[in-house]
Design a protein around this motif. Structure first.
Motif, PDB file in Angstrom:
ATOM      1  N   LEU A  92       7.280 -15.943  21.063  1.00  0.00           N
ATOM      2  CA  LEU A  92       6.870 -15.752  19.663  1.00  0.00           C
ATOM      3  C   LEU A  92       6.172 -17.006  19.167  1.00  0.00           C
ATOM      4  O   LEU A  92       5.121 -16.930  18.528  1.00  0.00           O
ATOM      5  CB  LEU A  92       8.090 -15.462  18.790  1.00  0.00           C
ATOM      6  N   ALA A  93       6.727 -18.155  19.509  1.00  0.00           N
ATOM      7  CA  ALA A  93       6.117 -19.422  19.084  1.00  0.00           C
ATOM      8  C   ALA A  93       4.681 -19.514  19.598  1.00  0.00           C
ATOM      9  O   ALA A  93       3.763 -19.914  18.862  1.00  0.00           O
ATOM     10  CB  ALA A  93       6.945 -20.600  19.596  1.00  0.00           C
ATOM     11  N   ALA A  94       4.487 -19.094  20.832  1.00  0.00           N
ATOM     12  CA  ALA A  94       3.134 -19.142  21.418  1.00  0.00           C
ATOM     13  C   ALA A  94       2.180 -18.241  20.645  1.00  0.00           C
ATOM     14  O   ALA A  94       1.019 -18.591  20.399  1.00  0.00           O
ATOM     15  CB  ALA A  94       3.192 -18.725  22.887  1.00  0.00           C
ATOM     16  N   LEU A  95       2.677 -17.068  20.217  1.00  0.00           N
ATOM     17  CA  LEU A  95       1.836 -16.156  19.429  1.00  0.00           C
ATOM     18  C   LEU A  95       1.494 -16.769  18.069  1.00  0.00           C
ATOM     19  O   LEU A  95       0.338 -16.769  17.648  1.00  0.00           O
ATOM     20  CB  LEU A  95       2.557 -14.819  19.233  1.00  0.00           C
ATOM     21  N   LEU A  96       2.497 -17.334  17.422  1.00  0.00           N
ATOM     22  CA  LEU A  96       2.284 -17.924  16.090  1.00  0.00           C
ATOM     23  C   LEU A  96       1.336 -19.124  16.171  1.00  0.00           C
ATOM     24  O   LEU A  96       0.458 -19.308  15.330  1.00  0.00           O
ATOM     25  CB  LEU A  96       3.632 -18.338  15.486  1.00  0.00           C
ATOM     26  N   GLU A  97       1.493 -19.911  17.257  1.00  0.00           N
ATOM     27  CA  GLU A  97       0.631 -21.089  17.426  1.00  0.00           C
ATOM     28  C   GLU A  97      -0.810 -20.668  17.723  1.00  0.00           C
ATOM     29  O   GLU A  97      -1.766 -21.252  17.210  1.00  0.00           O
ATOM     30  CB  GLU A  97       1.180 -22.000  18.526  1.00  0.00           C
ATOM     31  N   ALA A  98      -0.962 -19.618  18.531  1.00  0.00           N
ATOM     32  CA  ALA A  98      -2.322 -19.126  18.835  1.00  0.00           C
ATOM     33  C   ALA A  98      -2.990 -18.654  17.545  1.00  0.00           C
ATOM     34  O   ALA A  98      -4.159 -18.937  17.285  1.00  0.00           O
ATOM     35  CB  ALA A  98      -2.262 -17.997  19.854  1.00  0.00           C
ATOM     36  N   ARG A  99      -2.196 -17.969  16.705  1.00  0.00           N
ATOM     37  CA  ARG A  99      -2.762 -17.506  15.438  1.00  0.00           C
ATOM     38  C   ARG A  99      -3.126 -18.700  14.556  1.00  0.00           C
ATOM     39  O   ARG A  99      -4.197 -18.751  13.964  1.00  0.00           O
ATOM     40  CB  ARG A  99      -1.742 -16.603  14.720  1.00  0.00           C
ATOM     41  N   ILE A 159      -0.442  -4.368  32.326  1.00  0.00           N
ATOM     42  CA  ILE A 159      -1.749  -4.699  31.734  1.00  0.00           C
ATOM     43  C   ILE A 159      -2.318  -5.949  32.390  1.00  0.00           C
ATOM     44  O   ILE A 159      -3.480  -5.992  32.786  1.00  0.00           O
ATOM     45  CB  ILE A 159      -1.607  -4.920  30.211  1.00  0.00           C
ATOM     46  N   ALA A 160      -1.500  -6.989  32.493  1.00  0.00           N
ATOM     47  CA  ALA A 160      -1.980  -8.263  33.052  1.00  0.00           C
ATOM     48  C   ALA A 160      -0.799  -9.046  33.620  1.00  0.00           C
ATOM     49  O   ALA A 160       0.344  -8.829  33.215  1.00  0.00           O
ATOM     50  CB  ALA A 160      -2.658  -9.092  31.964  1.00  0.00           C
ATOM     51  N   GLN A 161      -1.093  -9.887  34.590  1.00  0.00           N
ATOM     52  CA  GLN A 161      -0.063 -10.717  35.193  1.00  0.00           C
ATOM     53  C   GLN A 161      -0.547 -12.150  35.333  1.00  0.00           C
ATOM     54  O   GLN A 161      -1.748 -12.411  35.403  1.00  0.00           O
ATOM     55  CB  GLN A 161       0.315 -10.170  36.581  1.00  0.00           C
ATOM     56  N   ALA A 162       0.428 -13.065  35.340  1.00  0.00           N
ATOM     57  CA  ALA A 162       0.139 -14.465  35.654  1.00  0.00           C
ATOM     58  C   ALA A 162       1.053 -14.818  36.809  1.00  0.00           C
ATOM     59  O   ALA A 162       2.212 -14.383  36.831  1.00  0.00           O
ATOM     60  CB  ALA A 162       0.433 -15.355  34.466  1.00  0.00           C
ATOM     61  N   CYS A 163       0.572 -15.553  37.794  1.00  0.00           N
ATOM     62  CA  CYS A 163       1.462 -15.879  38.905  1.00  0.00           C
ATOM     63  C   CYS A 163       1.347 -17.347  39.291  1.00  0.00           C
ATOM     64  O   CYS A 163       0.348 -18.018  38.986  1.00  0.00           O
ATOM     65  CB  CYS A 163       1.237 -14.963  40.088  1.00  0.00           C
ATOM     66  N   LEU A 164       2.427 -17.828  39.941  1.00  0.00           N
ATOM     67  CA  LEU A 164       2.456 -19.232  40.378  1.00  0.00           C
ATOM     68  C   LEU A 164       3.182 -19.293  41.710  1.00  0.00           C
ATOM     69  O   LEU A 164       3.968 -18.396  42.043  1.00  0.00           O
ATOM     70  CB  LEU A 164       3.129 -20.123  39.321  1.00  0.00           C
ATOM     71  N   ALA A 165       2.910 -20.329  42.456  1.00  0.00           N
ATOM     72  CA  ALA A 165       3.556 -20.498  43.761  1.00  0.00           C
ATOM     73  C   ALA A 165       4.973 -21.006  43.542  1.00  0.00           C
ATOM     74  O   ALA A 165       5.205 -21.857  42.670  1.00  0.00           O
ATOM     75  CB  ALA A 165       2.778 -21.506  44.605  1.00  0.00           C
ATOM     76  N   GLN A 191      11.332 -22.526  33.898  1.00  0.00           N
ATOM     77  CA  GLN A 191      10.635 -23.490  33.038  1.00  0.00           C
ATOM     78  C   GLN A 191       9.159 -23.615  33.430  1.00  0.00           C
ATOM     79  O   GLN A 191       8.296 -23.785  32.578  1.00  0.00           O
ATOM     80  CB  GLN A 191      11.321 -24.866  33.129  1.00  0.00           C
ATOM     81  N   ARG A 192       8.864 -23.511  34.711  1.00  0.00           N
ATOM     82  CA  ARG A 192       7.445 -23.625  35.152  1.00  0.00           C
ATOM     83  C   ARG A 192       6.673 -22.356  34.822  1.00  0.00           C
ATOM     84  O   ARG A 192       5.447 -22.374  34.665  1.00  0.00           O
ATOM     85  CB  ARG A 192       7.377 -23.917  36.650  1.00  0.00           C
ATOM     86  N   LEU A 193       7.405 -21.246  34.722  1.00  0.00           N
ATOM     87  CA  LEU A 193       6.713 -19.972  34.431  1.00  0.00           C
ATOM     88  C   LEU A 193       6.391 -19.825  32.940  1.00  0.00           C
ATOM     89  O   LEU A 193       5.370 -19.242  32.569  1.00  0.00           O
ATOM     90  CB  LEU A 193       7.573 -18.789  34.897  1.00  0.00           C
ATOM     91  N   LEU A 194       7.253 -20.372  32.078  1.00  0.00           N
ATOM     92  CA  LEU A 194       7.079 -20.150  30.634  1.00  0.00           C
ATOM     93  C   LEU A 194       5.672 -20.490  30.116  1.00  0.00           C
ATOM     94  O   LEU A 194       5.083 -19.676  29.384  1.00  0.00           O
ATOM     95  CB  LEU A 194       8.141 -20.930  29.844  1.00  0.00           C
ATOM     96  N   PRO A 195       5.086 -21.646  30.490  1.00  0.00           N
ATOM     97  CA  PRO A 195       3.745 -21.948  29.959  1.00  0.00           C
ATOM     98  C   PRO A 195       2.710 -20.882  30.329  1.00  0.00           C
ATOM     99  O   PRO A 195       1.781 -20.604  29.562  1.00  0.00           O
ATOM    100  CB  PRO A 195       3.400 -23.293  30.588  1.00  0.00           C
ATOM    101  N   LEU A 196       2.896 -20.244  31.496  1.00  0.00           N
ATOM    102  CA  LEU A 196       1.967 -19.168  31.878  1.00  0.00           C
ATOM    103  C   LEU A 196       2.204 -17.945  30.989  1.00  0.00           C
ATOM    104  O   LEU A 196       1.268 -17.280  30.551  1.00  0.00           O
ATOM    105  CB  LEU A 196       2.153 -18.780  33.353  1.00  0.00           C
ATOM    106  N   GLU A 197       3.468 -17.684  30.687  1.00  0.00           N
ATOM    107  CA  GLU A 197       3.782 -16.563  29.785  1.00  0.00           C
ATOM    108  C   GLU A 197       3.134 -16.801  28.424  1.00  0.00           C
ATOM    109  O   GLU A 197       2.594 -15.879  27.793  1.00  0.00           O
ATOM    110  CB  GLU A 197       5.295 -16.430  29.596  1.00  0.00           C
ATOM    111  N   HIS A 198       3.172 -18.052  28.009  1.00  0.00           N
ATOM    112  CA  HIS A 198       2.690 -18.411  26.668  1.00  0.00           C
ATOM    113  C   HIS A 198       1.183 -18.319  26.564  1.00  0.00           C
ATOM    114  O   HIS A 198       0.637 -18.310  25.460  1.00  0.00           O
ATOM    115  CB  HIS A 198       3.188 -19.812  26.286  1.00  0.00           C
ATOM    116  N   ARG A 199       0.500 -18.245  27.701  1.00  0.00           N
ATOM    117  CA  ARG A 199      -0.957 -18.007  27.673  1.00  0.00           C
ATOM    118  C   ARG A 199      -1.244 -16.515  27.869  1.00  0.00           C
ATOM    119  O   ARG A 199      -2.170 -15.965  27.279  1.00  0.00           O
ATOM    120  CB  ARG A 199      -1.666 -18.828  28.742  1.00  0.00           C
ATOM    121  N   LEU A 200      -0.408 -15.873  28.677  1.00  0.00           N
ATOM    122  CA  LEU A 200      -0.659 -14.471  29.039  1.00  0.00           C
ATOM    123  C   LEU A 200      -0.483 -13.529  27.846  1.00  0.00           C
ATOM    124  O   LEU A 200      -1.327 -12.671  27.576  1.00  0.00           O
ATOM    125  CB  LEU A 200       0.281 -14.067  30.175  1.00  0.00           C
ATOM    126  N   LEU A 201       0.611 -13.718  27.121  1.00  0.00           N
ATOM    127  CA  LEU A 201       0.915 -12.778  26.033  1.00  0.00           C
ATOM    128  C   LEU A 201      -0.124 -12.817  24.908  1.00  0.00           C
ATOM    129  O   LEU A 201      -0.639 -11.759  24.513  1.00  0.00           O
ATOM    130  CB  LEU A 201       2.319 -13.032  25.492  1.00  0.00           C
TER     131      LEU A 201
END
Ligand code: GRF
Length: 203
Positions: free
Chosen positions: A14-21, A149-155, A167-177
């Motif tokens: 949610l924070a990522a959405l609010l910050e993007a807005r 709809i869309a995916q983000a992936c990391l090694a 913790q390493r995945l969260l920043p990708l979630e915060h861009r994907l959503l």
């Protein structure tokens, strides 16, 4: 586009959405943030962003469907066009969900269709997977089963345990959503019983 968000926990998505807005990168209006937990950090974030909040206590309802029907009634009353599940930890009743199918998305921390449900990071590690990730999908009555709809992936790295991987995945979630919500707001994702992206079937 008017967007309602449901969250049960700290609300980093949610924070990522609010910050993007706030950065002008997400042209939507957040009309409601709802939760099944009155103490959810997500509700505090919404209050700080002057977004109306709603906390419904499941224990105040005779059964799951009654809770979900009331929750959806309140979401409809907010004028929301879209509903985003961002760390919402309840399984929504299929009947209550039905009128909203096609207008609800969820972010799930796995490369669906792998690892529906809980403890996704641990399961990916235990399986010895080379990579992990997050998926944003349309919500249907099937748990974490709607069209992706869309995916983000990391090694997955040697030093990863469940906590570090999450913790390493969260920043990708915060861009994907926010990216997917932008597509919805721009009308590039439609649902006519099945998802379409720019008019083409998605899956
Ligand atoms: C995130 O991993 C998200 O993918 C899942 O719930 C976790 C917590 O989300 N749905 P948040 O920090 O509360 O947004």
């Amino acid at each position: 586009a008017k967007v309602a968000v449901l969250a049960s926990g700290r609300g980093s998505n949610l924070a990522a959405l609010l910050e993007a807005r706030a950065r002008g990168e997400l042209p939507v209006e957040f009309v409601l943030v709802g939760s099944d937990k009155a103490g959810a950090g997500a509700l505090r974030l919404a209050e700080a962003a002057n977004v109306p909040t709603l906390a419904l206590d499941p224990r105040s309802y005779p059964d799951r469907r009654a809770f979900d029907l009331d929750l959806f009634r309140r979401i409809a009353a907010s004028g929301a066009d879209w509903l985003v599940l961002a760390g919402f930890m309840r399984i929504l009743d299929g009947e209550a969900l039905k009128p909203w199918v096609g207008r609800i998305i969820n972010i799930h921390p796995s490369l669906l269709p792998k690892y529906r449900g809980l403890h996704t990071h641990r399961r990916a590690l235990e399986a010895g997977d080379a990579e992990h990730g997050a998926s944003v999908h349309f919500v249907t009555a099937e748990l974490d089963g709607g069209p992706v709809i869309a995916q983000a992936c990391l090694a997955i790295e040697a030093g990863d345990d469940e906590e570090r991987l999450a913790q390493r995945l969260l920043p990708l979630e915060h861009r994907l959503l926010p990216a997917v919500l932008n597509l919805l707001a721009a009308g590039r994702l439609q649902w006519d019983g099945a998802p379409r992206f720019d008019g083409q079937p998605l899956s």
